[in-house]
Motif scaffolding. Structure first.
Motif, PDB file in Angstrom:
ATOM      1  N   MET A 196       0.859  -1.201   0.000  1.00 33.15           N
ATOM      2  CA  MET A 196       0.000   0.000   0.000  1.00 33.15           C
ATOM      3  C   MET A 196       0.885   1.237   0.000  1.00 33.15           C
ATOM      4  N   GLY A 197       1.395   1.617  -1.157  1.00 35.93           N
ATOM      5  CA  GLY A 197       2.227   2.810  -1.235  1.00 35.93           C
ATOM      6  C   GLY A 197       3.444   2.679  -0.364  1.00 35.93           C
ATOM      7  N   SER A 198       3.767   3.772   0.329  1.00 39.13           N
ATOM      8  CA  SER A 198       4.981   3.720   1.148  1.00 39.13           C
ATOM      9  C   SER A 198       4.696   3.664   2.648  1.00 39.13           C
ATOM     10  N   ILE A 199       3.451   3.378   3.040  1.00 34.76           N
ATOM     11  CA  ILE A 199       3.182   3.144   4.464  1.00 34.76           C
ATOM     12  C   ILE A 199       3.634   1.719   4.757  1.00 34.76           C
ATOM     13  N   LYS A 200       4.572   1.584   5.668  1.00 35.46           N
ATOM     14  CA  LYS A 200       5.105   0.255   5.994  1.00 35.46           C
ATOM     15  C   LYS A 200       4.666  -0.235   7.380  1.00 35.46           C
ATOM     16  N   ALA A 201       4.264   0.709   8.256  1.00 36.67           N
ATOM     17  CA  ALA A 201       3.866   0.317   9.612  1.00 36.67           C
ATOM     18  C   ALA A 201       2.830   1.291  10.175  1.00 36.67           C
ATOM     19  N   VAL A 202       1.929   0.755  10.990  1.00 35.55           N
ATOM     20  CA  VAL A 202       0.966   1.588  11.719  1.00 35.55           C
ATOM     21  C   VAL A 202       1.103   1.226  13.202  1.00 35.55           C
ATOM     22  N   ILE A 203       1.341   2.246  14.019  1.00 36.87           N
ATOM     23  CA  ILE A 203       1.559   2.039  15.452  1.00 36.87           C
ATOM     24  C   ILE A 203       0.452   2.730  16.244  1.00 36.87           C
ATOM     25  N   PHE A 204      -0.220   1.952  17.074  1.00 33.13           N
ATOM     26  CA  PHE A 204      -1.397   2.432  17.808  1.00 33.13           C
ATOM     27  C   PHE A 204      -1.102   2.704  19.278  1.00 33.13           C
ATOM     28  N   ASP A 205      -1.786   3.709  19.802  1.00 26.61           N
ATOM     29  CA  ASP A 205      -1.878   3.875  21.251  1.00 26.61           C
ATOM     30  C   ASP A 205      -2.949   2.866  21.681  1.00 26.61           C
ATOM     31  N   LEU A 206      -3.073   2.625  22.975  1.00 25.49           N
ATOM     32  CA  LEU A 206      -4.061   1.654  23.454  1.00 25.49           C
ATOM     33  C   LEU A 206      -5.358   2.320  23.917  1.00 25.49           C
ATOM     34  N   ASP A 207      -5.265   3.106  24.982  1.00 28.86           N
ATOM     35  CA  ASP A 207      -6.462   3.727  25.557  1.00 28.86           C
ATOM     36  C   ASP A 207      -7.064   4.774  24.628  1.00 28.86           C
ATOM     37  N   GLY A 208      -8.345   4.621  24.332  1.00 29.72           N
ATOM     38  CA  GLY A 208      -9.038   5.588  23.488  1.00 29.72           C
ATOM     39  C   GLY A 208      -8.872   5.329  22.011  1.00 29.72           C
ATOM     40  N   VAL A 209      -8.036   4.338  21.651  1.00 29.78           N
ATOM     41  CA  VAL A 209      -7.803   4.006  20.246  1.00 29.78           C
ATOM     42  C   VAL A 209      -8.243   2.572  19.969  1.00 29.78           C
ATOM     43  N   ILE A 210      -7.733   1.627  20.755  1.00 22.85           N
ATOM     44  CA  ILE A 210      -8.086   0.220  20.580  1.00 22.85           C
ATOM     45  C   ILE A 210      -9.197  -0.191  21.539  1.00 22.85           C
ATOM     46  N   THR A 211      -9.110   0.310  22.753  1.00 19.46           N
ATOM     47  CA  THR A 211     -10.151   0.061  23.746  1.00 19.46           C
ATOM     48  C   THR A 211     -10.259   1.310  24.610  1.00 19.46           C
ATOM     49  N   ASP A 212     -11.233   1.371  25.479  1.00 18.06           N
ATOM     50  CA  ASP A 212     -11.348   2.549  26.336  1.00 18.06           C
ATOM     51  C   ASP A 212     -11.321   2.122  27.799  1.00 18.06           C
ATOM     52  N   THR A 213     -10.119   2.130  28.361  1.00 15.93           N
ATOM     53  CA  THR A 213     -10.007   1.796  29.786  1.00 15.93           C
ATOM     54  C   THR A 213      -9.953   3.064  30.629  1.00 15.93           C
ATOM     55  N   ALA A 214     -10.255   4.202  29.984  1.00 13.37           N
ATOM     56  CA  ALA A 214     -10.196   5.479  30.687  1.00 13.37           C
ATOM     57  C   ALA A 214     -11.064   5.482  31.944  1.00 13.37           C
ATOM     58  N   GLU A 215     -12.236   4.848  31.851  1.00 14.06           N
ATOM     59  CA  GLU A 215     -13.144   4.815  33.004  1.00 14.06           C
ATOM     60  C   GLU A 215     -12.509   4.045  34.168  1.00 14.06           C
ATOM     61  N   TYR A 216     -11.812   2.956  33.837  1.00 15.48           N
ATOM     62  CA  TYR A 216     -11.145   2.171  34.884  1.00 15.48           C
ATOM     63  C   TYR A 216     -10.006   2.971  35.522  1.00 15.48           C
ATOM     64  N   HIS A 217      -9.268   3.720  34.686  1.00 15.90           N
ATOM     65  CA  HIS A 217      -8.204   4.565  35.227  1.00 15.90           C
ATOM     66  C   HIS A 217      -8.803   5.632  36.146  1.00 15.90           C
ATOM     67  N   PHE A 218      -9.901   6.239  35.687  1.00 16.22           N
ATOM     68  CA  PHE A 218     -10.550   7.273  36.490  1.00 16.22           C
ATOM     69  C   PHE A 218     -10.965   6.718  37.855  1.00 16.22           C
ATOM     70  N   LEU A 219     -11.621   5.556  37.850  1.00 13.73           N
ATOM     71  CA  LEU A 219     -12.091   4.960  39.107  1.00 13.73           C
ATOM     72  C   LEU A 219     -10.926   4.601  40.039  1.00 13.73           C
TER      73      LEU A 219
END
Length: 221
Positions: free
Chosen positions: A1-24
């Motif tokens: 796919m063109g010149s994109i060779k890698a995609v790097i993700f954050d976890l919270d808010g991108v893949i899942t939302d554990t923000a509520e657990y962190h808040f608690l």
């Protein structure tokens, strides 16, 4: 796919939302310390590491804590958090994200995770997505937290891809800044104003599409 060779993700808010657990978990610790803590203050902790978050909370206490005491408090918060995240299942993946990662993998693009959470390996195991990620870099693997680019540069190194051919996906301002400082293309998920430094902003992971990412990446080069 063109010149994109890698995609790097954050976890919270991108893949899942554990923000509520962190808040608690932070709320419980703050209550124990008699420190006022609400959702508005919790927003300040978004995207930064555990010790930095703790420092912000302790500032409000008006008391002085030794390094050992801070370590103990950070551990106590983590225990609260780990108890809460025992309930995470693959159903907690944010809508659209599994399909997007699978689409990337199908094109032969490698994937990585760059998370400020020391619990990232545990969370991805609970989400059952280990097979979708080629490398995982968490706070235990780096010395500097976001917005320093170290975590993303470590991931690019482990994937064997130069930063200019990598895309980073984040939901926090500090994370987007880290991606840009690493010399990568930045995708922001969330508020346009907060994430204004990103190259492409969507309001939710379900709006991500490899075709559009490719177009935007090409236009930025």
């Amino acid at each position: 796919m063109g010149s994109i060779k890698a995609v790097i993700f954050d976890l919270d808010g991108v893949i899942t939302d554990t923000a509520e657990y962190h808040f608690l978990a932070w709320k419980k610790l703050a209550d124990d310390l008699d420190v006022p803590f609400d959702r508005e203050f919790n927003e300040k902790l978004k995207g930064i590491g555990r010790m930095e978050s703790l420092e912000l909370i302790l500032e409000k206490s008006g008391k002085t804590f030794s390094v050992e005491e801070k370590e103990r408090l950070a551990s106590r918060k983590n225990e609260h958090y780990r108890t809460l995240i025992q309930r995470i299942t693959p159903d907690d993946l944010l809508p659209g994200i599994r399909g997007f990662i699978k689409e990337i993998k199908k094109e032969g693009i490698v994937t990585g995770l760059a998370s400020a959470s020391k619990n990232a390996p545990f969370v991805i195991k609970r989400l059952k997505i280990e097979d979708l990620l080629d490398t995982v870099v968490d706070a235990t693997k780096v010395e500097k937290g976001k917005p320093d680019p170290e975590i993303f540069l470590t991931a690019t190194k482990q994937l064997g891809v130069e930063p200019a051919k990598c895309v980073g996906v984040e939901d926090a301002k500090a994370g987007v800044q880290a991606i840009k400082r690493a010399g990568m293309f930045a995708v922001g998920i969330g508020d346009q104003n907060t994430l204004s430094e990103a190259d492409w902003i969507v309001s939710a992971p379900a709006e991500l599409s490899l075709h559009e990412l490719y177009q935007r990446y090409q236009n930025s080069n």
